[in-house]
Scaffold this motif. Structure first.
Motif, short mmCIF file in Angstrom:
data_model
loop_
_atom_site.label_atom_id
_atom_site.label_comp_id
_atom_site.label_asym_id
_atom_site.label_seq_id
_atom_site.Cartn_x
_atom_site.Cartn_y
_atom_site.Cartn_z
N PRO A 21 -16.53 7.76 -8.23
CA PRO A 21 -16.71 6.40 -7.71
C PRO A 21 -16.85 6.43 -6.19
N ASP A 22 -17.44 5.39 -5.69
CA ASP A 22 -17.60 5.26 -4.25
C ASP A 22 -16.23 5.30 -3.58
N PRO A 23 -15.99 6.29 -2.71
CA PRO A 23 -14.65 6.39 -2.11
C PRO A 23 -14.25 5.15 -1.32
N SER A 24 -15.24 4.41 -0.83
CA SER A 24 -14.90 3.24 -0.02
C SER A 24 -14.35 2.11 -0.88
N ILE A 25 -14.60 2.17 -2.21
CA ILE A 25 -14.04 1.11 -3.05
C ILE A 25 -12.97 1.64 -3.99
N ALA A 26 -12.84 2.96 -4.09
CA ALA A 26 -11.82 3.51 -4.97
C ALA A 26 -10.50 3.57 -4.22
N LEU A 27 -9.48 3.03 -4.82
CA LEU A 27 -8.17 3.03 -4.18
C LEU A 27 -7.25 3.99 -4.91
N ALA A 28 -6.56 4.80 -4.17
CA ALA A 28 -5.53 5.62 -4.79
C ALA A 28 -4.23 4.86 -4.68
N GLY A 29 -3.69 4.49 -5.78
CA GLY A 29 -2.45 3.73 -5.72
C GLY A 29 -1.82 3.64 -7.08
N SER A 30 -0.75 2.95 -7.14
CA SER A 30 -0.11 2.78 -8.43
C SER A 30 0.19 1.31 -8.66
N LEU A 31 0.06 0.97 -9.91
CA LEU A 31 0.28 -0.42 -10.30
C LEU A 31 1.69 -0.53 -10.87
N MET A 32 2.41 -1.48 -10.36
CA MET A 32 3.76 -1.64 -10.89
C MET A 32 4.08 -3.12 -11.04
N SER A 33 5.06 -3.38 -11.84
CA SER A 33 5.46 -4.77 -12.03
C SER A 33 6.86 -4.94 -11.49
N ARG A 34 7.12 -6.13 -11.04
CA ARG A 34 8.48 -6.40 -10.59
C ARG A 34 8.78 -7.89 -10.69
N MET A 35 10.04 -8.16 -10.74
CA MET A 35 10.47 -9.54 -10.76
C MET A 35 10.65 -9.98 -9.31
N ILE A 36 10.35 -11.23 -9.04
CA ILE A 36 10.54 -11.72 -7.68
C ILE A 36 11.52 -12.88 -7.68
N ARG A 37 12.11 -13.09 -6.53
CA ARG A 37 13.04 -14.20 -6.38
C ARG A 37 12.47 -15.19 -5.37
N CYS A 38 12.53 -16.45 -5.71
CA CYS A 38 11.91 -17.45 -4.85
C CYS A 38 12.86 -17.93 -3.76
N ASN A 39 14.16 -17.63 -3.94
CA ASN A 39 15.16 -18.01 -2.94
C ASN A 39 15.30 -19.50 -2.73
N LYS A 40 14.83 -20.28 -3.68
CA LYS A 40 15.06 -21.73 -3.59
C LYS A 40 16.49 -22.01 -4.02
N PRO A 41 17.18 -22.83 -3.25
CA PRO A 41 18.56 -23.13 -3.64
C PRO A 41 18.57 -23.87 -4.98
N GLY A 42 19.46 -23.45 -5.86
CA GLY A 42 19.58 -24.13 -7.13
C GLY A 42 18.61 -23.67 -8.20
N CYS A 43 17.77 -22.68 -7.88
CA CYS A 43 16.82 -22.18 -8.88
C CYS A 43 17.59 -21.36 -9.92
#
Ligand SMILES: [Zn+2]
Length: 79
Positions: A21-43
């Motif tokens: 693939p074209d190196p300028s568009i191919a990314l070496a990386g890893s895909l991961m999932s994670r949970m996020i926190r919104c930090n809204k009080p009372g959530c």
């Protein structure tokens, strides 16, 4: 005989290189999932100790050189 093999290998290498693939568009990386926190009080989802947070969201972690890592959020449908 030997020469034939070498030229065959060189040809195969050129063919494989052409399939890269074209190196300028191919990314070496890893895909991961994670949970996020919104930090809204009372959530409820982010309640300390109980909540699991929101998500999971998908993040593409890409080396940006200089030992830095860029984290790019990926919409679920593009995963
Ligand atoms: Zn929340």
């Amino acid at each position: 005989m030997m020469k034939d093999t070498v030229s065959q290998l060189l040809q195969a290498r050129r063919r494989l290189a052409g399939q890269m693939p074209d190196p300028s568009i191919a990314l070496a990386g890893s895909l991961m999932s994670r949970m996020i926190r919104c930090n809204k009080p009372g959530c409820r989802s982010c309640e300390k100790g109980k909540g699991k947070g929101h998500g999971p969201i998908w993040i593409l972690s890409v080396s940006a050189g200089n030992q830095r890592v860029r984290q790019i959020p990926v919409p679920a449908h593009l995963k």
